[in-house]
Design an enzyme around this catalytic site. Structure first.
Site, PDB file in Angstrom:
ATOM      1  N   ALA A  32      38.396  45.233  34.331  1.00 15.00           N
ATOM      2  CA  ALA A  32      37.716  46.467  34.723  1.00 15.00           C
ATOM      3  C   ALA A  32      37.345  46.334  36.314  1.00 15.00           C
ATOM      4  O   ALA A  32      36.351  46.506  36.655  1.00 15.00           O
ATOM      5  CB  ALA A  32      36.588  47.007  33.922  1.00 15.00           C
ATOM      6  N   HIS A  34      36.803  45.754  40.138  1.00 12.11           N
ATOM      7  CA  HIS A  34      36.306  46.656  41.204  1.00 12.11           C
ATOM      8  C   HIS A  34      36.301  45.630  42.490  1.00 12.11           C
ATOM      9  O   HIS A  34      36.586  44.599  42.412  1.00 12.11           O
ATOM     10  CB  HIS A  34      34.931  47.306  40.843  1.00 12.11           C
ATOM     11  CG  HIS A  34      33.994  46.311  40.372  1.00 12.11           C
ATOM     12  ND1 HIS A  34      33.294  45.401  41.193  1.00 12.11           N
ATOM     13  CD2 HIS A  34      33.248  46.173  39.255  1.00 12.11           C
ATOM     14  CE1 HIS A  34      32.309  44.840  40.545  1.00 12.11           C
ATOM     15  NE2 HIS A  34      32.363  45.402  39.415  1.00 12.11           N
ATOM     16  N   HIS A  37      34.610  42.338  42.325  1.00 10.70           N
ATOM     17  CA  HIS A  37      35.780  41.372  41.789  1.00 10.70           C
ATOM     18  C   HIS A  37      36.460  40.713  42.984  1.00 10.70           C
ATOM     19  O   HIS A  37      36.786  39.629  43.211  1.00 10.70           O
ATOM     20  CB  HIS A  37      36.328  41.720  40.729  1.00 10.70           C
ATOM     21  CG  HIS A  37      35.654  42.093  39.493  1.00 10.70           C
ATOM     22  ND1 HIS A  37      35.706  43.353  38.909  1.00 10.70           N
ATOM     23  CD2 HIS A  37      34.654  41.245  38.408  1.00 10.70           C
ATOM     24  CE1 HIS A  37      34.862  43.218  37.789  1.00 10.70           C
ATOM     25  NE2 HIS A  37      34.422  42.266  37.557  1.00 10.70           N
TER      26      HIS A  37
END
Length: 278
Positions: A32, A34, A37
């Site tokens: 997931a 974003h 990261h």
């Protein structure tokens, strides 16, 4: 960008780079992906020649009533984002690669795992320390990078790596925020539009509490006011808002060096955590 799915292939690829004299950074994630990261990947490429990201939704760090089955997953989108950030490889093991059918070992860091997130989510830090130790052993990178948004987790990982003599430097990276102060998190996807408007109130309450301590308020008084502010803003529950030493995680009695305010609160179906330096 290599997409690697077995620990043998991961170890061989990292060893190949290191044999050529290249330093390797590791950025573990649960996907997931974003901007937070991606900031870890960019820091990894500043500090090393190669960067490997990992995607593994670790079942051992989710409690029985938590969101393991609904945690956001988007492998194709995640790979595109890591590729755009210049990542050299992404390791995506399945649960069988990480935990065999007869798996029996856990890694537990005592003391600093017992408060805040550890008290709110029993077993969480054992799950984190176990999977991160395995990722570090599987890849043997020169450095590994974790976000400071999960500051207590970062401390647990640093302690684990030190105590187990793992030959990897553990680096923390600054929290990445939206323009209104909300810390980036994969779980922010759970917020409704109205909840997204309310969510930055947690960060604002923490800033106000930190300022209150700096100007003379007792830390426990400032923390209690922050809890009231968060609930008044529309959060349903506050798991904790604590002001503690960021070195020992002992509760603060008065203003001193290295204090940090830690918070976890529930808004709708989303549990938000955050921390800032006092």
């Amino acid at each position: 960008m290599d997409v690697i799915r077995t620990k043998a292939a991961l170890r061989a690829r990292v060893a190949q780079w290191q044999a050529a004299g290249e330093a390797v950074a590791l950025t573990p994630t649960m996907g997931a992906v974003h901007e937070g990261h991606l900031s870890l990947v960019r820091l990894g490429l500043e500090r090393a020649d190669r960067c490997v990201a990992t995607i593994f939704v670790n079942p051992r760090q989710f409690g029985p009533n938590e969101d393991f089955t609904t945690y956001p997953r988007d492998e194709e989108g995640d790979l595109a984002k890591f590729r755009s950030a210049g990542c050299d490889a992404v390791y995506i093991p399945d649960p069988g690669q990480m935990y065999g059918t007869d798996y029996k070992t856990e890694v537990t860091v005592t003391d600093i795992s017992d408060v805040m997130e550890g008290a709110s989510r029993p077993g969480f830090f054992t799950g984190v320390a176990t999977v991160v130790s395995k990722l570090l052993i599987q890849s043997l990178p020169d450095i590994a990078i974790f976000g400071e948004k999960d500051f207590q987790q970062l401390a647990v990982i640093r302690t684990m790596a030190r105590d187990l003599d793992l030959p990897t430097e553990i680096l923390g990276a600054p929290t990445v925020r939206e323009a209104d102060g909300l810390a980036l998190s994969s779980r922010n996807a759970y917020l409704t539009p109205r909840e997204r408007e309310i969510a930055p109130s947690l960060h604002r309450a923490m800033i106000a509490a930190a300022e209150s301590v700096r100007t003379g308020a007792a830390p426990h008084v400032a923390a209690e006011q922050a809890k009231r502010d968060v609930l008044a803003a529309g959060f349903q529950q506050v798991a904790y808002i604590d002001i503690r030493s960021q070195d020992t995680f002992a509760p603060a009695e008065a203003l001193s060096e290295n204090l940090r305010i830690f918070a976890a609160a529930t808004l709708g179906s989303c549990r938000l955590i955050d921390n800032i330096a006092v």
